[in-house]
Design a protein around this motif. Structure first.
Motif, PDB file in Angstrom:
ATOM      1  N   ALA A 178      -3.222  -5.550  -9.987  1.00 41.24           N
ATOM      2  CA  ALA A 178      -3.624  -6.624  -9.067  1.00 41.24           C
ATOM      3  C   ALA A 178      -4.151  -6.026  -7.765  1.00 41.24           C
ATOM      4  O   ALA A 178      -3.544  -5.124  -7.182  1.00 41.24           O
ATOM      5  N   THR A 179      -5.272  -6.561  -7.301  1.00 38.60           N
ATOM      6  CA  THR A 179      -5.924  -5.980  -6.126  1.00 38.60           C
ATOM      7  C   THR A 179      -5.730  -6.802  -4.861  1.00 38.60           C
ATOM      8  O   THR A 179      -6.135  -6.369  -3.787  1.00 38.60           O
ATOM      9  N   GLN A 180      -5.098  -7.960  -4.974  1.00 35.19           N
ATOM     10  CA  GLN A 180      -5.019  -8.831  -3.803  1.00 35.19           C
ATOM     11  C   GLN A 180      -3.606  -8.938  -3.222  1.00 35.19           C
ATOM     12  O   GLN A 180      -3.430  -9.590  -2.199  1.00 35.19           O
ATOM     13  N   TYR A 181      -2.640  -8.287  -3.854  1.00 34.00           N
ATOM     14  CA  TYR A 181      -1.252  -8.484  -3.439  1.00 34.00           C
ATOM     15  C   TYR A 181      -0.519  -7.141  -3.337  1.00 34.00           C
ATOM     16  O   TYR A 181       0.072  -6.654  -4.293  1.00 34.00           O
ATOM     17  N   PRO A 182      -0.558  -6.499  -2.167  1.00 37.94           N
ATOM     18  CA  PRO A 182       0.183  -5.249  -1.988  1.00 37.94           C
ATOM     19  C   PRO A 182       1.686  -5.460  -2.159  1.00 37.94           C
ATOM     20  O   PRO A 182       2.213  -6.548  -1.914  1.00 37.94           O
ATOM     21  N   PHE A 183       2.374  -4.394  -2.553  1.00 37.95           N
ATOM     22  CA  PHE A 183       3.825  -4.457  -2.790  1.00 37.95           C
ATOM     23  C   PHE A 183       4.488  -3.260  -2.114  1.00 37.95           C
ATOM     24  O   PHE A 183       5.240  -2.505  -2.718  1.00 37.95           O
ATOM     25  N   ARG A 184       4.223  -3.136  -0.821  1.00 41.27           N
ATOM     26  CA  ARG A 184       4.676  -1.958  -0.096  1.00 41.27           C
ATOM     27  C   ARG A 184       6.203  -1.879  -0.017  1.00 41.27           C
ATOM     28  O   ARG A 184       6.778  -0.796  -0.001  1.00 41.27           O
ATOM     29  N   ARG A 185       6.878  -3.023   0.050  1.00 40.94           N
ATOM     30  CA  ARG A 185       8.349  -3.017   0.154  1.00 40.94           C
ATOM     31  C   ARG A 185       8.980  -2.174  -0.947  1.00 40.94           C
ATOM     32  O   ARG A 185       9.965  -1.471  -0.725  1.00 40.94           O
ATOM     33  N   LEU A 186       8.421  -2.277  -2.148  1.00 39.57           N
ATOM     34  CA  LEU A 186       8.981  -1.529  -3.276  1.00 39.57           C
ATOM     35  C   LEU A 186       8.880  -0.030  -3.036  1.00 39.57           C
ATOM     36  O   LEU A 186       9.855   0.712  -3.226  1.00 39.57           O
ATOM     37  N   PHE A 187       7.719   0.434  -2.604  1.00 37.61           N
ATOM     38  CA  PHE A 187       7.532   1.872  -2.401  1.00 37.61           C
ATOM     39  C   PHE A 187       8.370   2.390  -1.243  1.00 37.61           C
ATOM     40  O   PHE A 187       8.956   3.477  -1.320  1.00 37.61           O
ATOM     41  N   GLU A 188       8.421   1.631  -0.163  1.00 36.31           N
ATOM     42  CA  GLU A 188       9.237   2.061   0.977  1.00 36.31           C
ATOM     43  C   GLU A 188      10.702   2.218   0.581  1.00 36.31           C
ATOM     44  O   GLU A 188      11.388   3.158   1.033  1.00 36.31           O
ATOM     45  N   HIS A 189      11.196   1.315  -0.263  1.00 34.04           N
ATOM     46  CA  HIS A 189      12.594   1.385  -0.680  1.00 34.04           C
ATOM     47  C   HIS A 189      12.848   2.553  -1.634  1.00 34.04           C
ATOM     48  O   HIS A 189      13.897   3.215  -1.546  1.00 34.04           O
ATOM     49  N   LEU A 190      11.897   2.826  -2.517  1.00 30.90           N
ATOM     50  CA  LEU A 190      12.132   3.828  -3.554  1.00 30.90           C
ATOM     51  C   LEU A 190      11.910   5.262  -3.085  1.00 30.90           C
ATOM     52  O   LEU A 190      12.484   6.198  -3.661  1.00 30.90           O
ATOM     53  N   VAL A 191      11.084   5.462  -2.078  1.00 31.88           N
ATOM     54  CA  VAL A 191      10.754   6.829  -1.658  1.00 31.88           C
ATOM     55  C   VAL A 191      12.004   7.672  -1.393  1.00 31.88           C
ATOM     56  O   VAL A 191      12.135   8.779  -1.935  1.00 31.88           O
ATOM     57  N   PRO A 192      12.966   7.234  -0.580  1.00 33.93           N
ATOM     58  CA  PRO A 192      14.133   8.095  -0.357  1.00 33.93           C
ATOM     59  C   PRO A 192      15.021   8.245  -1.599  1.00 33.93           C
ATOM     60  O   PRO A 192      15.693   9.283  -1.760  1.00 33.93           O
TER      61      PRO A 192
END
Length: 328
Positions: A178-192
């Motif tokens: 999907a190109t219209q709906y970023p999901f940054r919360r997921l990546f920020e949580h998983l990185v650490p």
């Protein structure tokens, strides 16, 4: 006789690709099959051995994009001698099915498995279009207008049995195309949690290798190696090698994980944060959890214990699913 299989990229195309083999040919004879979709890494890979027509993208709830489909539909009808059309949506179905139905083509619209409790906007329009037969993948809301013909999740079953990683614990994090709906919360949580010296590495005693499939989510400032979109074959291969799969709760991504034999963690997008158009992902994730095929969490609630738990379950196909009988 020619059947058009029409779907936008992402989960809609993945579903139609899975369901098409269950649809009997017209009148018992072999059909020519032509696929109509948009061009991206996923579709080019998935359609590599198919007869495919790549057409302009139809944006979410974009009336101008829908109207621009009509000249393409007219040319397809003339060149391909189309007798039947089948679509799983989304907006591309509005651009093609009404035009084709009005010209005598047998048209079928199968609502996405994401729609657990009722039809999408596309479905609510198409149910009133003469000549378009409509289908639900859930018996709970089938009625005289929406026929239950089966589900794309028919035939999957979870079994217990711990996967033991070698020295490297492989993780796939995917948020679809999907190109219209970023999901940054997921990546920020998983990185650490998934960092080289992060929580999962400490708990498991293994080094952690992560494939981050990010679509259009802005992640340039995060310490990850992002891959926006992968060809379907490459993603499938990565999922089959993965020890842990964390996915947004999209139908296509969930199916890809199940087809790879993985029991995924489904992270639910929140429409109030602009991560999706509505809360249909919660409904889908709840349904897959009910079937015992996944666990679901809010994006910021995923734990390392969840990841370890999924390594104790695998998914496989129990048998050939039944045919998807379409109305005449």
């Amino acid at each position: 006789m020619t059947t058009l299989f029409i779907a936008t990229t992402g989960g809609h195309l993945t579903q139609l690709n899975s369901l098409a083999s269950r649809i009997p040919p017209e009148r018992g004879t072999a059909d020519d099959a032509v696929w109509v979709t948009h061009a991206n890494e996923q579709s080019r890979s998935m359609m590599a051995d198919r007869d495919v027509e790549f057409v302009p993208y139809v944006g979410v709830r974009s009336v101008p994009d829908v109207l621009r489909c009509i000249p393409y539909a007219r040319r397809l009808l003339a060149r391909r001698k189309v007798t039947r059309a089948v679509s799983t949506g989304s907006g591309i179905a509005l651009g093609y099915l009404p035009y084709l139905a009005a010209r005598g083509v047998e048209c079928h619209y199968i609502e996405s498995a994401t729609r657990v409790s009722g039809p999408s906007v596309t479905g609510r329009v198409l149910q009133w279009v003469p000549g378009v037969r409509t289908y639900t993948q859930y018996q709970s809301w089938a009625d005289h207008r929406w026929v239950y013909a089966g589900s794309v999740f028919d035939g999957y079953e979870a079994t217990t049995g711990t996967r033991v990683p070698d020295a490297v614990l492989r993780v796939v994090v995917t948020v679809g195309s999907a190109t219209q709906y970023p999901f940054r919360r997921l990546f920020e949580h998983l990185v650490p949690l998934l960092a080289p010296e992060g929580t999962l590495a400490q708990v498991s005693g293994c080094s952690v290798e992560v494939l981050w499939q990010t679509a259009d989510t802005p992640v340039d400032d995060l310490p990850i190696q992002a891959t926006p979109v992968l060809p379907a074959a490459e993603l499938g291969a990565a999922l089959s090698k993965a020890d842990v799969v964390i996915s947004h709760a999209g139908t296509g991504s969930a199916l890809a994980a199940l087809n790879a034999g993985r029991f995924p963690i489904l992270a639910i997008r929140d429409s109030t944060r602009g991560e999706q158009i509505d809360d249909h992902q919660l409904q889908l994730a709840t349904e897959l959890a009910r079937r015992g095929l996944a666990i679901h969490r809010d994006a910021q609630s995923i734990t390392v214990d969840d990841m370890i738990e999924t390594m104790r379950v695998s998914v496989h196909r129990t048998a050939s699913p039944p045919p998807l009988e379409l109305r005449r």
